[in-house]
Design a protein around this motif. Structure first.
Motif, PDB file in Angstrom:
ATOM      1  N   SER A   1      16.160  40.808  53.481  1.00 43.03           N
ATOM      2  CA  SER A   1      16.027  41.592  54.691  1.00 43.03           C
ATOM      3  C   SER A   1      14.519  42.011  55.012  1.00 43.03           C
ATOM      4  CB  SER A   1      17.033  42.301  55.010  1.00 43.03           C
ATOM      5  OG  SER A   1      18.396  41.878  54.968  1.00 43.03           O
ATOM      6  N   LEU A   2      14.053  42.829  53.916  1.00 47.84           N
ATOM      7  CA  LEU A   2      12.946  43.440  54.209  1.00 47.84           C
ATOM      8  C   LEU A   2      11.580  42.398  54.272  1.00 47.84           C
ATOM      9  CD1 LEU A   2      11.473  46.104  53.951  1.00 47.84           C
ATOM     10  CD2 LEU A   2      11.495  45.590  51.318  1.00 47.84           C
ATOM     11  N   ALA A   3      11.791  41.294  53.773  1.00 49.66           N
ATOM     12  CA  ALA A   3      10.763  40.245  53.864  1.00 49.66           C
ATOM     13  C   ALA A   3      10.914  39.737  55.169  1.00 49.66           C
ATOM     14  CB  ALA A   3      10.719  39.112  52.868  1.00 49.66           C
ATOM     15  N   LEU A   4      12.122  39.248  55.633  1.00 51.06           N
ATOM     16  CA  LEU A   4      12.474  38.728  57.002  1.00 51.06           C
ATOM     17  C   LEU A   4      12.171  39.366  58.243  1.00 51.06           C
ATOM     18  CD1 LEU A   4      15.779  36.377  56.231  1.00 51.06           C
ATOM     19  CD2 LEU A   4      13.113  35.603  57.239  1.00 51.06           C
ATOM     20  N   ALA A   5      12.630  40.639  58.239  1.00 47.00           N
ATOM     21  CA  ALA A   5      12.844  41.411  59.484  1.00 47.00           C
ATOM     22  C   ALA A   5      11.519  41.427  60.015  1.00 47.00           C
ATOM     23  CB  ALA A   5      13.272  42.902  59.283  1.00 47.00           C
TER      24      ALA A   5
ATOM     25  N   LEU B   1      21.579  26.095  58.151  1.00 48.97           N
ATOM     26  CA  LEU B   1      20.267  25.463  58.026  1.00 48.97           C
ATOM     27  C   LEU B   1      19.796  26.203  56.631  1.00 48.97           C
ATOM     28  CD1 LEU B   1      19.163  26.223  61.758  1.00 48.97           C
ATOM     29  CD2 LEU B   1      19.480  24.037  60.740  1.00 48.97           C
ATOM     30  N   PRO B   2      18.783  25.622  56.036  1.00 43.96           N
ATOM     31  CA  PRO B   2      18.159  26.063  54.779  1.00 43.96           C
ATOM     32  C   PRO B   2      17.695  27.670  55.231  1.00 43.96           C
ATOM     33  CG  PRO B   2      17.103  24.048  55.215  1.00 43.96           C
ATOM     34  CD  PRO B   2      17.901  24.487  56.362  1.00 43.96           C
ATOM     35  N   LEU B   3      17.749  28.457  54.469  1.00 48.25           N
ATOM     36  CA  LEU B   3      17.420  29.956  54.311  1.00 48.25           C
ATOM     37  C   LEU B   3      15.808  30.110  54.777  1.00 48.25           C
ATOM     38  CD1 LEU B   3      19.683  31.533  51.468  1.00 48.25           C
ATOM     39  CD2 LEU B   3      19.481  32.455  53.961  1.00 48.25           C
ATOM     40  N   GLY B   4      15.226  29.043  53.871  1.00 50.98           N
ATOM     41  CA  GLY B   4      13.634  29.040  54.168  1.00 50.98           C
ATOM     42  C   GLY B   4      13.185  28.864  55.625  1.00 50.98           C
ATOM     43  N   GLU B   5      14.213  28.435  56.400  1.00 44.74           N
ATOM     44  CA  GLU B   5      13.802  28.248  57.745  1.00 44.74           C
ATOM     45  C   GLU B   5      13.911  29.173  58.743  1.00 44.74           C
ATOM     46  OE1 GLU B   5      15.527  24.624  59.387  1.00 44.74           O
ATOM     47  OE2 GLU B   5      14.614  23.351  57.530  1.00 44.74           O
ATOM     48  N   ALA B   6      14.740  30.413  58.310  1.00 46.43           N
ATOM     49  CA  ALA B   6      15.198  31.584  58.877  1.00 46.43           C
ATOM     50  C   ALA B   6      14.203  32.366  59.588  1.00 46.43           C
ATOM     51  CB  ALA B   6      15.952  32.643  57.915  1.00 46.43           C
ATOM     52  N   ALA B   7      12.853  32.443  59.158  1.00 42.10           N
ATOM     53  CA  ALA B   7      11.846  33.195  59.847  1.00 42.10           C
ATOM     54  C   ALA B   7      11.449  32.608  61.197  1.00 42.10           C
ATOM     55  CB  ALA B   7      10.824  33.479  58.765  1.00 42.10           C
ATOM     56  N   GLN B   8      11.747  31.271  61.337  1.00 39.86           N
ATOM     57  CA  GLN B   8      11.377  30.548  62.528  1.00 39.86           C
ATOM     58  C   GLN B   8      12.557  30.523  63.323  1.00 39.86           C
ATOM     59  OE1 GLN B   8       9.987  29.179  59.293  1.00 39.86           O
ATOM     60  NE2 GLN B   8       8.173  30.289  60.299  1.00 39.86           N
TER      61      GLN B   8
END
Ligand SMILES: NC(=O)C1=CN([C@@H]2O[C@H](COP(=O)(O)OP(=O)(O)OC[C@H]3O[C@@H](n4cnc5c(N)ncnc54)[C@H](OP(=O)(O)O)[C@@H]3O)[C@@H](O)[C@H]2O)C=CC1
Ligand SMILES: CC(=O)N[C@@H](CCC(=O)OP(=O)(O)O)C(=O)O
Length: 343
Positions: free
Chosen positions: A82-86, A60-67
């Motif tokens: 990682s700092l932005a996503l965690a 899946l696109p990285l842009g969807e990882a937060a969901q």
């Protein structure tokens, strides 16, 4: 039995690929989402020799990882990513195991100097648990955020910490030379890491300013109760994977060689650690496994001890360690799912 659903962000990287293989074989974990822009839309089975349901997963696109819809997210991404996503994933109730350096250092003030950015989530540094079970497994059960150790830091801290705790070596003047295979640098398409640049070559880099220095000092100080400034010189060597670290420590006055060797008795019963004569520690014996081989020799004439350790940077130095740490978080046998390829 309930299988914990897992997502891998950065699944196309060297660490993410290794992790995907372990997750697909783990008896209590189920990969349900793999994120990569590079391979977006392709199936995991087209990229990896996987069986079962994991093979049918589409990147899946990285842009969807937060969901991500999963119970645990592994972040095999650069530290800034990682700092932005965690924080976003934690806020949605996922546990996070981060393979980058984004959450390894307790002191946010160290990030600008060693990592080149100001830490945007310092409150999470206080919560993050360092995922090196052999030097601190008590902190892991129930953790929401695990900071997976760096590859060099794993090999070096495991070699140094018991020796410093023994009191038989001085805390000052510790010097480490370590060699890493090229996968340690990641899949980055940089000329410096291309075959023609690294083949038949050997070089030191980032002398005295490698980002793992404060991490090693923090880990050793926590375990041993003391640690002076460590001099660390990493080297890039033309092998695919593996790290060998040689750590030189000054002997304390009157230190007995036999007593020094006993410092590693703290590792008795550790499933992945094996203590050997220092000149029998070799990368080829730990490659593609979660094992650590280590040993210490005394050079009485020079008044030093030399500790040598070897790991696979992608397994005990990254993906295997992340699985081991999650096993500890969940209260499972730490070795669960880590026997892949003899691990
Ligand atoms: N290699 C090793 O031995 C070890 C690595 N680590 C750490 O694990 C993490 C992953 O390392 P590794 O697998 O080697 O790295 P790679 O360069 O091999 O892979 C990086 C992964 O992150 C994704 N990604 C997302 N955002 C970015 C971005 N802005 N820039 C570059 N990549 C991005 C890439 O996706 P896409 O391909 O779709 O672009 C890719 O899947 C890093 O933090 C690294 O420091 C830790 C211990 C050991
Ligand atoms: C050979 C090589 O380049 N190795 C990498 C180690 C990567 C790693 O483990 O580091 P972080 O997760 O802390 O970024 C390096 O020296 O930076």
């Amino acid at each position: 039995m309930h299988e914990l659903s897992t997502a891998v962000v950065g699944a196309s990287g060297y660490a993410g690929l290794e992790l995907t293989r372990y997750l697909a074989r783990h008896p209590r974990l189920r990969p349900v989402a793999l994120y990569s822009d590079r391979w977006s839309g392709e199936t995991a089975g087209a990229r990896l020799p996987l069986g079962g349901a994991a093979a049918a997963l589409r990147y899946l696109p990285l842009g969807e990882a937060a969901q991500a819809e999963a119970e645990v997210a592994f972040l095999a991404t650069p530290a800034e990513v990682s700092l932005a996503l965690a924080p976003q994933l934690l806020a949605r109730g996922l546990r996070v195991v981060d393979l980058s350096g984004a959450f390894r250092l307790a002191d946010p003030g160290l990030y600008p100097g060693w990592y080149g950015f100001t830490h945007a989530a310092p409150e999470l540094l206080a919560e993050a648990r360092y995922g090196l079970p052999e030097l601190g497994r008590a902190a892991l059960p129930g953790a929401r955020l695990v900071a997976n150790p760096g590859c060099y830091a794993t090999a070096i801290a495991l070699a140094l910490a018991p020796l410093l705790r023994s009191g038989l070596v001085l805390a000052e003047g510790v010097a480490v030379a370590a060699m890493s295979g090229v996968t340690g640098a990641g899949r980055k398409a940089s000329e410096d890491y291309s075959f023609c640049e690294v083949d038949e070559d050997l070089r030191a880099y980032r002398l005295g300013r490698h980002q793992h220095v404060p991490e090693i000092e923090q880990t050793v100080a926590r375990f041993a109760g003391r640690c002076g400034p460590i001099s660390f010189t990493p080297h890039l060597v033309p092998i695919r994977r593996g790290i060998l670290a040689s750590c030189t420590l000054r002997l304390a006055p009157g230190a007995e060689p036999a007593a020094l060797a006993r410092a590693y008795d703290v590792y008795a019963g550790e499933p992945f650690l094996r203590v050997l004569p220092a000149d029998k520690v070799a990368v080829k014996d730990v490659a593609r496994t979660n094992r650590v081989h280590l040993g210490v020799a005394v050079d009485a004439r020079a008044g030093v001890a030399v500790a040598v350790s070897a790991i696979d940077n992608l397994v005990k130095g990254a993906a295997g360690q992340a699985v081991q740490a999650l096993n500890a978080v969940m209260g499972w046998d730490e070795a669960l799912g880590l026997d892949l390829l003899g691990g």
